[in-house]
Design an enzyme around this catalytic site. Structure first.
Site, PDB file in Angstrom:
ATOM      1  N   ASN A 126      31.608  83.790  66.187  1.00 59.17           N
ATOM      2  CA  ASN A 126      31.164  82.711  65.302  1.00 59.17           C
ATOM      3  C   ASN A 126      31.007  81.487  66.171  1.00 59.17           C
ATOM      4  O   ASN A 126      31.957  81.045  66.805  1.00 59.17           O
ATOM      5  CB  ASN A 126      32.215  82.466  64.209  1.00 59.17           C
ATOM      6  CG  ASN A 126      31.947  81.179  63.438  1.00 59.17           C
ATOM      7  OD1 ASN A 126      30.804  80.741  63.335  1.00 59.17           O
ATOM      8  ND2 ASN A 126      32.988  80.595  62.892  1.00 59.17           N
ATOM      9  N   GLY A 127      29.789  80.932  66.210  1.00 58.69           N
ATOM     10  CA  GLY A 127      29.552  79.748  67.028  1.00 58.69           C
ATOM     11  C   GLY A 127      28.191  79.839  67.684  1.00 58.69           C
ATOM     12  O   GLY A 127      27.359  80.670  67.298  1.00 58.69           O
ATOM     13  N   LYS A 166      23.144  69.539  44.085  1.00 57.18           N
ATOM     14  CA  LYS A 166      23.596  70.778  43.439  1.00 57.18           C
ATOM     15  C   LYS A 166      22.394  71.563  42.930  1.00 57.18           C
ATOM     16  O   LYS A 166      22.299  72.764  43.123  1.00 57.18           O
ATOM     17  CB  LYS A 166      24.514  70.489  42.236  1.00 57.18           C
ATOM     18  CG  LYS A 166      25.919  70.063  42.517  1.00 57.18           C
ATOM     19  CD  LYS A 166      26.813  71.094  43.124  1.00 57.18           C
ATOM     20  CE  LYS A 166      26.729  71.128  44.622  1.00 57.18           C
ATOM     21  NZ  LYS A 166      27.562  70.280  45.390  1.00 57.18           N
ATOM     22  N   CYS A 201      29.065  82.186  59.520  1.00 63.01           N
ATOM     23  CA  CYS A 201      29.546  83.402  60.149  1.00 63.01           C
ATOM     24  C   CYS A 201      31.046  83.523  59.905  1.00 63.01           C
ATOM     25  O   CYS A 201      31.785  82.564  60.100  1.00 63.01           O
ATOM     26  CB  CYS A 201      29.304  83.482  61.650  1.00 63.01           C
ATOM     27  SG  CYS A 201      27.578  83.611  62.092  1.00 63.01           S
ATOM     28  N   TRP A 243      25.547  84.409  59.491  1.00 65.28           N
ATOM     29  CA  TRP A 243      24.568  83.410  59.082  1.00 65.28           C
ATOM     30  C   TRP A 243      23.732  83.189  60.337  1.00 65.28           C
ATOM     31  O   TRP A 243      24.209  82.648  61.329  1.00 65.28           O
ATOM     32  CB  TRP A 243      25.271  82.128  58.645  1.00 65.28           C
ATOM     33  CG  TRP A 243      24.334  81.099  58.107  1.00 65.28           C
ATOM     34  CD1 TRP A 243      23.817  81.048  56.846  1.00 65.28           C
ATOM     35  CD2 TRP A 243      23.813  79.962  58.805  1.00 65.28           C
ATOM     36  NE1 TRP A 243      22.995  79.948  56.727  1.00 65.28           N
ATOM     37  CE2 TRP A 243      22.977  79.263  57.903  1.00 65.28           C
ATOM     38  CE3 TRP A 243      23.963  79.456  60.095  1.00 65.28           C
ATOM     39  CZ2 TRP A 243      22.292  78.107  58.250  1.00 65.28           C
ATOM     40  CZ3 TRP A 243      23.286  78.295  60.442  1.00 65.28           C
ATOM     41  CH2 TRP A 243      22.458  77.635  59.530  1.00 65.28           C
ATOM     42  N   LYS A 289      28.686  78.514  53.603  1.00 61.81           N
ATOM     43  CA  LYS A 289      29.726  77.496  53.496  1.00 61.81           C
ATOM     44  C   LYS A 289      30.405  77.298  54.847  1.00 61.81           C
ATOM     45  O   LYS A 289      30.363  78.183  55.686  1.00 61.81           O
ATOM     46  CB  LYS A 289      30.745  77.975  52.468  1.00 61.81           C
ATOM     47  CG  LYS A 289      31.496  76.856  51.805  1.00 61.81           C
ATOM     48  CD  LYS A 289      32.245  77.371  50.613  1.00 61.81           C
ATOM     49  CE  LYS A 289      32.985  76.260  49.934  1.00 61.81           C
ATOM     50  NZ  LYS A 289      32.102  75.310  49.275  1.00 61.81           N
ATOM     51  N   GLU A 340      24.479  63.647  44.169  1.00 59.80           N
ATOM     52  CA  GLU A 340      25.197  64.922  44.108  1.00 59.80           C
ATOM     53  C   GLU A 340      24.565  65.858  43.077  1.00 59.80           C
ATOM     54  O   GLU A 340      24.435  67.063  43.322  1.00 59.80           O
ATOM     55  CB  GLU A 340      26.682  64.640  43.796  1.00 59.80           C
ATOM     56  CG  GLU A 340      27.569  65.852  43.641  1.00 59.80           C
ATOM     57  CD  GLU A 340      27.610  66.782  44.856  1.00 59.80           C
ATOM     58  OE1 GLU A 340      27.081  66.432  45.917  1.00 59.80           O
ATOM     59  OE2 GLU A 340      28.150  67.889  44.721  1.00 59.80           O
ATOM     60  N   HIS A 354       9.845  50.871  42.714  1.00 59.16           N
ATOM     61  CA  HIS A 354       9.346  50.585  44.066  1.00 59.16           C
ATOM     62  C   HIS A 354       8.616  51.780  44.668  1.00 59.16           C
ATOM     63  O   HIS A 354       8.422  51.837  45.880  1.00 59.16           O
ATOM     64  CB  HIS A 354      10.504  50.136  44.969  1.00 59.16           C
ATOM     65  CG  HIS A 354      11.139  48.868  44.487  1.00 59.16           C
ATOM     66  ND1 HIS A 354      10.493  47.650  44.513  1.00 59.16           N
ATOM     67  CD2 HIS A 354      12.339  48.642  43.903  1.00 59.16           C
ATOM     68  CE1 HIS A 354      11.288  46.717  43.988  1.00 59.16           C
ATOM     69  NE2 HIS A 354      12.419  47.298  43.612  1.00 59.16           N
ATOM     70  N   GLU A 385      20.166  73.053  45.850  1.00 57.67           N
ATOM     71  CA  GLU A 385      20.738  74.122  46.673  1.00 57.67           C
ATOM     72  C   GLU A 385      20.906  75.449  45.940  1.00 57.67           C
ATOM     73  O   GLU A 385      20.785  76.498  46.557  1.00 57.67           O
ATOM     74  CB  GLU A 385      22.044  73.695  47.358  1.00 57.67           C
ATOM     75  CG  GLU A 385      23.254  73.566  46.468  1.00 57.67           C
ATOM     76  CD  GLU A 385      24.503  73.189  47.252  1.00 57.67           C
ATOM     77  OE1 GLU A 385      25.239  72.319  46.789  1.00 57.67           O
ATOM     78  OE2 GLU A 385      24.746  73.767  48.320  1.00 57.67           O
ATOM     79  N   ARG A 439      30.581  82.580  54.057  1.00 59.09           N
ATOM     80  CA  ARG A 439      30.272  81.938  55.341  1.00 59.09           C
ATOM     81  C   ARG A 439      28.959  82.431  55.938  1.00 59.09           C
ATOM     82  O   ARG A 439      28.547  81.975  57.005  1.00 59.09           O
ATOM     83  CB  ARG A 439      31.406  82.199  56.348  1.00 59.09           C
ATOM     84  CG  ARG A 439      32.736  81.667  55.898  1.00 59.09           C
ATOM     85  CD  ARG A 439      33.798  82.026  56.895  1.00 59.09           C
ATOM     86  NE  ARG A 439      33.658  81.234  58.098  1.00 59.09           N
ATOM     87  CZ  ARG A 439      34.318  80.119  58.358  1.00 59.09           C
ATOM     88  NH1 ARG A 439      35.196  79.671  57.488  1.00 59.09           N
ATOM     89  NH2 ARG A 439      34.133  79.465  59.470  1.00 59.09           N
TER      90      ARG A 439
HETATM   91  C1  F6R Z   1      27.013  71.336  49.033  1.00 56.44           C
HETATM   92  C2  F6R Z   1      27.945  71.688  50.074  1.00 56.44           C
HETATM   93  C3  F6R Z   1      27.742  71.111  51.434  1.00 56.44           C
HETATM   94  C4  F6R Z   1      29.097  70.668  52.012  1.00 56.44           C
HETATM   95  C5  F6R Z   1      28.929  70.190  53.462  1.00 56.44           C
HETATM   96  C6  F6R Z   1      30.226  69.673  54.028  1.00 56.44           C
HETATM   97  O1  F6R Z   1      27.356  71.914  47.815  1.00 56.44           O
HETATM   98  O2  F6R Z   1      28.852  72.444  49.878  1.00 56.44           O
HETATM   99  O3  F6R Z   1      26.841  70.055  51.402  1.00 56.44           O
HETATM  100  O4  F6R Z   1      29.596  69.658  51.207  1.00 56.44           O
HETATM  101  O5  F6R Z   1      28.459  71.242  54.244  1.00 56.44           O
HETATM  102  O6  F6R Z   1      31.211  70.653  54.003  1.00 56.44           O
HETATM  103  P1  F6R Z   1      32.735  70.284  54.207  1.00 56.44           P
HETATM  104  O7  F6R Z   1      33.142  69.483  53.020  1.00 56.44           O
HETATM  105  O8  F6R Z   1      33.445  71.583  54.297  1.00 56.44           O
HETATM  106  O9  F6R Z   1      32.818  69.475  55.461  1.00 56.44           O
END
Ligand code: F6R
Length: 616
Positions: free
Chosen positions: A99-100, A493, A2, A75, A611, A489, A512, A496, A28
């Site tokens: 937001n929250g 990637k 949000c 969001w 994000k 990682e 295993h 997601e 966001r």
């Molecule tokens: C994946 C991604 C998320 C963030 C996670 C932590 O591509 O972006 O997994 O890494 O939400 O976010 P931060 O680093 O902002 O605490």
């Protein structure tokens, strides 16, 4: 998670500014968007979907001109994405964006309904508006600004959970009230007016001067003034801070996606982070304000983070143990905070976060601080809640990261972890000075190697491989040692942004269990570069190959056997094992990008995600 933006402008209609802010904050959340203006009747427009959809709605049903307003991009948490659930929400004279999460919304909804509140949405935010309207009726604030602040403080006293609120009141034209607890909110001061936003990125085109509001702050902005008070309504003395980020950093700059732009910025991130870590007298990390004595007394490093940042932490565990000779752990912040961890004053608790606003990471840090740990951070956003909560931090110099899939922040975090390891090694005499200097030189050498990996030729080769396998339903990413978190990682990637099932696994663990999955449908991407244990990795690759899986190997020209075994080889430059993992992640980022592109996915706004996860 949000985004909220609000503005009071001196001489310009506010709508354009609000839309511009929403567009910068859309990473966001993009389930719905809405706007309300300070004009008679507090007109608002809301729409399910993106800011683009909101713009169309406003074009169909225009808003009157106004100088002040609030806006939101959502969001969804409580209530499905829909127009009635979209912000701004209204109760009586109050219209607000939030937001929250209002944790006690059920209980409050019942009480407020008994007092006559009628709800139109399923959201917790509408309960916030009703709570405020209720408290206002009790204080009878009318047109008195101070009395409304009293009502707001009283409502904050009854609300449980996280919130950043921007509020319009019919009796107070041209003024936006605000309150914050646990969700981020900044107050911007520019020549054209005053602003509020979840994130400085939304306001960079308007101002570089910000007040970082803190827990429990509330107040108001008008076009030429502002007030910040605490919950006892005592004035707060916050100092404005200047943010040097370039407004162009929040533009795509000719790239099709932010993710691609941000992948390609990584060589620059390394150079800038290294540069800012160099002290005037040949020392490094001069701004990491923990004394040698304090660093010597530390018995363990505990890293807490989420998602991509946690993968960086997992690499950090190898670095700290090998380089600084100090036991290290990496844990999910969301688990750490609720498991009553055994932590004390001899632990350095290192929170790693791009945004510095991730609720779980901040919550975990709070637990660590309450147990007396030494709190430190690696973070990309100066002035963020995380940076303000710790004793010392290392800032990664990535500039704003907009793509929901984190890329440049990850390599920035890896570099910061290298630097921290060397700083610990120096303070604790774990490595001779010469060896520290040698390692710093290797880190400096990462820049050209990374540029090679980011060249058009290297990128196009990964794109071809990605295209070949883009329709396969399962991907496994394998690595050993510090390459194992890189494999994690790579898998994160891919899942997601392309919605393909992907897992990261330690190469040695395949036998295993997961080997049973290997089939025509599976693509195995294995890291077999210069990180050591090559003979073992090779054995693991043979196990996969002999069972019919498609094998893509990320390796160097010297690893002939791995290249011969592979269906496709992606070559990375030969470097010291110390920095190999940091380079190996680049082709995996490209691979995710090109698979998602081939599958027609919305790369910068993957479904269900957003994000900066400011809720639990
Ligand atoms: C994946 C991604 C998320 C963030 C996670 C932590 O591509 O972006 O997994 O890494 O939400 O976010 P931060 O680093 O902002 O605490």
């Amino acid at each position: 998670m949000c985004g909220i933006v609000a503005a009071c402008l001196i001489s310009e209609p506010v709508l354009g500014c609000l839309i511009e802010g929403l567009e910068s904050l859309e990473y966001r959340g993009y389930d719905s968007a809405g706007v309300a203006l300070s004009a008679p009747g507090t007109p608002r427009r809301r729409e399910r979907g993106r800011v683009e959809d909101l713009k169309e709605r406003i074009a169909e049903d225009p808003l009157p001109e106004a100088r002040a307003g609030i806006a939101h991009t959502r969001w969804a948490t409580h209530g499905a994405p829909s127009r009635p659930n979209a912000h701004p929400h209204r109760q009586g004279p109050i219209t607000l964006v939030h937001n929250g999460i209002l944790e006690n919304h059920d209980e409050l909804r019942e009480v407020l309904a008994e007092h006559g509140a009628v709800f139109e949405s399923e959201t917790d935010t509408e309960v916030w508006a009703a709570l405020l309207a209720f408290e206002e009726r009790k204080t009878g604030s009318g047109v008195k600004v101070e009395a409304f602040l009293e009502a707001l403080a009283a409502a904050m006293g009854r609300a449980r959970g996280s919130y950043a609120l921007a509020i319009l009141h019919e009796n107070h034209p041209g003024r936006v009230f605000f309150a914050r607890n646990e969700s981020p909110l900044v107050l911007g001061m520019g020549e054209g007016g005053r602003y509020l936003a979840s994130d400085v990125a939304a306001l960079l085109k308007r101002t570089h001067e910000f007040l970082y509001l803190e827990e429990g702050d509330l107040g108001w902005i008008t076009a030429e003034d502002h007030l910040v008070v605490d919950r006892d309504l005592k004035a707060r003395d916050l100092r404005p801070e200047r943010v040097s980020w370039d407004p162009e950093a929040v533009e795509k700059g000719g790239y099709a996606h932010f993710m691609l732009k941000e992948i390609e910025e990584q060589a620059g991130v390394l150079a800038r982070t290294l540069q800012s870590a160099a002290g005037a007298e040949g020392d490094f990390l001069p701004d990491f304000r923990l004394s040698d004595e304090k660093l010597r007394n530390i018995r363990r490093v505990v890293m807490i983070a989420c998602g991509t940042a946690l993968h960086a932490a997992r690499v950090g565990k190898y670095l700290c143990e090998e380089g600084a000779g100090i036991p290290a752990e990496a844990d999910y912040a969301s688990e750490f905070r609720y498991r009553d961890p055994m932590i004390g004053p001899e632990d350095l608790v290192l929170a790693i976060s791009q945004s510095g606003e991730t609720a779980d990471t901040l919550g975990a840090l709070k637990v660590a601080i309450s147990k007396g740990a030494v709190p430190a951070a690696i973070c990309n956003v100066p002035g963020s809640s995380l940076c303000r909560a710790v004793e010392a931090s290392i800032l990664t110099k990535c500039g704003p990261e907009i793509g929901v899939a984190s890329t440049k922040a990850f390599t920035g975090q890896l570099l910061a972890l290298h630097l921290l390891t060397l700083r610990l090694a120096q303070a604790r005499n774990a490595l001779p000075e010469k060896e520290i200097e040698r390692r710093l030189e290797i880190l400096r050498g990462g820049h050209p190697a990374m540029q090679t990996l980011l060249s058009a030729g290297a990128r196009e080769h990964v794109a071809e491989v990605a295209k070949k396998y883009a329709r396969k339903p399962i991907f496994f990413f394998l690595g050993r040692g510090p390459d194992y978190p890189i494999a994690l990682e790579g898998a994160l990637k891919l899942k997601e942004i392309s919605y393909v099932h992907a897992e990261g696994y330690p190469s040695g663990e395949m036998k295993h269990g997961p080997l049973a999955l290997v089939s025509e449908d599976m693509v195995v991407v294995a890291l077999a570069g210069e990180t050591g244990n090559y003979a073992k990795v090779l054995g693991n690759l043979q196990e996969v190959k002999s069972r019919g899986g498609h094998l893509v190997v990320v390796t160097t020209t010297s690893r002939r056997e791995a290249i011969e075994l592979a269906d496709d080889a992606i070559l990375v430059p030969r470097t010291d094992p110390l920095i190999a993992p940091m380079l190996h992640v680049i082709p995996l980022q490209y691979m995710a990008y090109y698979v998602a592109l081939e599958r027609g996915c919305d790369i910068d706004k993957p479904r269900n995600l957003a994000k900066s996860v400011t809720v639990e």
